[in-house]
Design an enzyme around this catalytic site. Structure first.
Site, PDB file in Angstrom:
ATOM      1  N   ASN A 172       1.640   7.323   0.237  1.00  0.00           N
ATOM      2  CA  ASN A 172       0.199   7.144   0.432  1.00  0.00           C
ATOM      3  C   ASN A 172      -0.482   8.484   0.677  1.00  0.00           C
ATOM      4  O   ASN A 172       0.122   9.445   1.174  1.00  0.00           O
ATOM      5  CB  ASN A 172      -0.131   6.112   1.511  1.00  0.00           C
TER       6      ASN A 172
ATOM      7  N   GLU B 109      -4.115   9.801   2.023  1.00  0.00           N
ATOM      8  CA  GLU B 109      -5.382   9.432   2.660  1.00  0.00           C
ATOM      9  C   GLU B 109      -6.406  10.558   2.528  1.00  0.00           C
ATOM     10  O   GLU B 109      -6.114  11.633   1.999  1.00  0.00           O
ATOM     11  CB  GLU B 109      -5.123   9.070   4.133  1.00  0.00           C
TER      12      GLU B 109
ATOM     13  N   CYS C  66      -2.822   4.122  -2.076  1.00  0.00           N
ATOM     14  CA  CYS C  66      -1.556   3.553  -1.611  1.00  0.00           C
ATOM     15  C   CYS C  66      -0.376   4.189  -2.344  1.00  0.00           C
ATOM     16  O   CYS C  66      -0.505   4.677  -3.481  1.00  0.00           O
ATOM     17  CB  CYS C  66      -1.519   2.050  -1.876  1.00  0.00           C
TER      18      CYS C  66
ATOM     19  N   GLU D 136       2.184   2.771  -3.770  1.00  0.00           N
ATOM     20  CA  GLU D 136       2.524   2.096  -5.030  1.00  0.00           C
ATOM     21  C   GLU D 136       1.603   2.565  -6.152  1.00  0.00           C
ATOM     22  O   GLU D 136       2.034   2.793  -7.295  1.00  0.00           O
ATOM     23  CB  GLU D 136       2.387   0.565  -4.894  1.00  0.00           C
TER      24      GLU D 136
ATOM     25  N   CYS E 161      -0.316  -4.239  -0.913  1.00  0.00           N
ATOM     26  CA  CYS E 161      -1.654  -4.794  -0.691  1.00  0.00           C
ATOM     27  C   CYS E 161      -2.127  -5.478  -1.980  1.00  0.00           C
ATOM     28  O   CYS E 161      -1.517  -5.332  -3.047  1.00  0.00           O
ATOM     29  CB  CYS E 161      -2.623  -3.693  -0.263  1.00  0.00           C
TER      30      CYS E 161
ATOM     31  N   CYS F  92      -2.744  -3.169  -4.971  1.00  0.00           N
ATOM     32  CA  CYS F  92      -1.498  -2.684  -5.583  1.00  0.00           C
ATOM     33  C   CYS F  92      -0.809  -3.780  -6.386  1.00  0.00           C
ATOM     34  O   CYS F  92      -0.223  -3.497  -7.439  1.00  0.00           O
ATOM     35  CB  CYS F  92      -0.555  -2.127  -4.518  1.00  0.00           C
TER      36      CYS F  92
HETATM   37  N1  THU Z   1      -0.723   1.392   2.207  1.00  0.00           N
HETATM   38  C1  THU Z   1       0.098   1.641   1.132  1.00  0.00           C
HETATM   39  O1  THU Z   1       0.385   2.798   0.797  1.00  0.00           O
HETATM   40  N2  THU Z   1       0.566   0.571   0.439  1.00  0.00           N
HETATM   41  C2  THU Z   1       0.302  -0.728   0.733  1.00  0.00           C
HETATM   42  O2  THU Z   1       0.670  -1.619  -0.015  1.00  0.00           O
HETATM   43  C3  THU Z   1      -0.393  -1.056   1.978  1.00  0.00           C
HETATM   44  C4  THU Z   1      -1.108   0.070   2.627  1.00  0.00           C
HETATM   45  C5  THU Z   1      -1.258   2.546   2.956  1.00  0.00           C
HETATM   46  C6  THU Z   1      -2.732   2.756   2.793  1.00  0.00           C
HETATM   47  C7  THU Z   1      -3.065   3.525   4.058  1.00  0.00           C
HETATM   48  O3  THU Z   1      -2.827   4.913   3.813  1.00  0.00           O
HETATM   49  C8  THU Z   1      -2.053   3.030   5.070  1.00  0.00           C
HETATM   50  O4  THU Z   1      -1.035   2.373   4.335  1.00  0.00           O
HETATM   51  C9  THU Z   1      -2.619   2.059   6.097  1.00  0.00           C
HETATM   52  O5  THU Z   1      -3.284   1.027   5.478  1.00  0.00           O
END
Ligand code: THU
Length: 145
Positions: free
Chosen positions: A43, A45, A54, A56, A96, A99
């Site tokens: 991930n 940010e 994310c 994925e 999520c 994704c």
């Molecule tokens: N996140 C992912 O990388 N993949 C997911 O399927 C769920 C959430 C990340 C996004 C964010 O940087 C952190 O997790 C908290 O939501």
């Protein structure tokens, strides 16, 4: 041949590169391609919180940029809180909704139901789901014709 455990290990290694200073929740993803190669992502940010990518999605964008989106057969996801140091969390991390939709693009392009391995931070709890169970009645490329 890459096992589920190997794919989760690759996802865990990718999670070490997570850029998650805001959520302090690290996620790693690993894609297994039909020729055995592995593509990873973590991930990513941003100070403008809503721009977070994310793990994925990063991995799938990497695969696509190499012309490999249709080759994805399995996806592993692992993650957990890094608020107190090492990645921790008892429960498997499941992709999520956004994704799931993006994984579906790879599934439709490749004509296969992708397997998604969801792991807890310590690798103790692993669930394997078919994408079609995670995202039933999906909207996809076929709906546009
Ligand atoms: N996140 C992912 O990388 N993949 C997911 O399927 C769920 C959430 C990340 C996004 C964010 O940087 C952190 O997790 C908290 O939501």
């Amino acid at each position: 041949m890459t096992s589920k455990t190997d794919l989760i290990a690759a996802a865990r290694a990718a999670a070490a590169h997570a850029y998650a200073p805001y959520s302090r929740f690290a996620v790693g993803a690993a894609l297994l391609l039909d020729d055995g190669r592995i593509v990873t992502g973590c991930n990513f940010e941003n100070a403008s919180y809503g721009l977070a990518l994310c793990a994925e999605t990063v991995a799938l964008a990497k695969a696509n940029s190499e012309g490999d989106l249709a080759r994805v057969v399995e996806v592993a996801v692992i993650g957990g809180s890094i608020a107190t140091g090492a990645m921790a969390g008892a429960d498997p991390v499941r992709p999520c909704g956004r994704c799931r939709q993006i994984i579906n693009e790879a599934a439709q392009l490749g004509g296969r139901d992708i397997l998604v391995h969801c792991s807890s931070a310590d690798g103790e709890k692993v669930e394997t789901h078919r994408l079609s169970d995670l995202l039933p009645h999906a909207f996809g490329p076929a709906d546009l014709v």
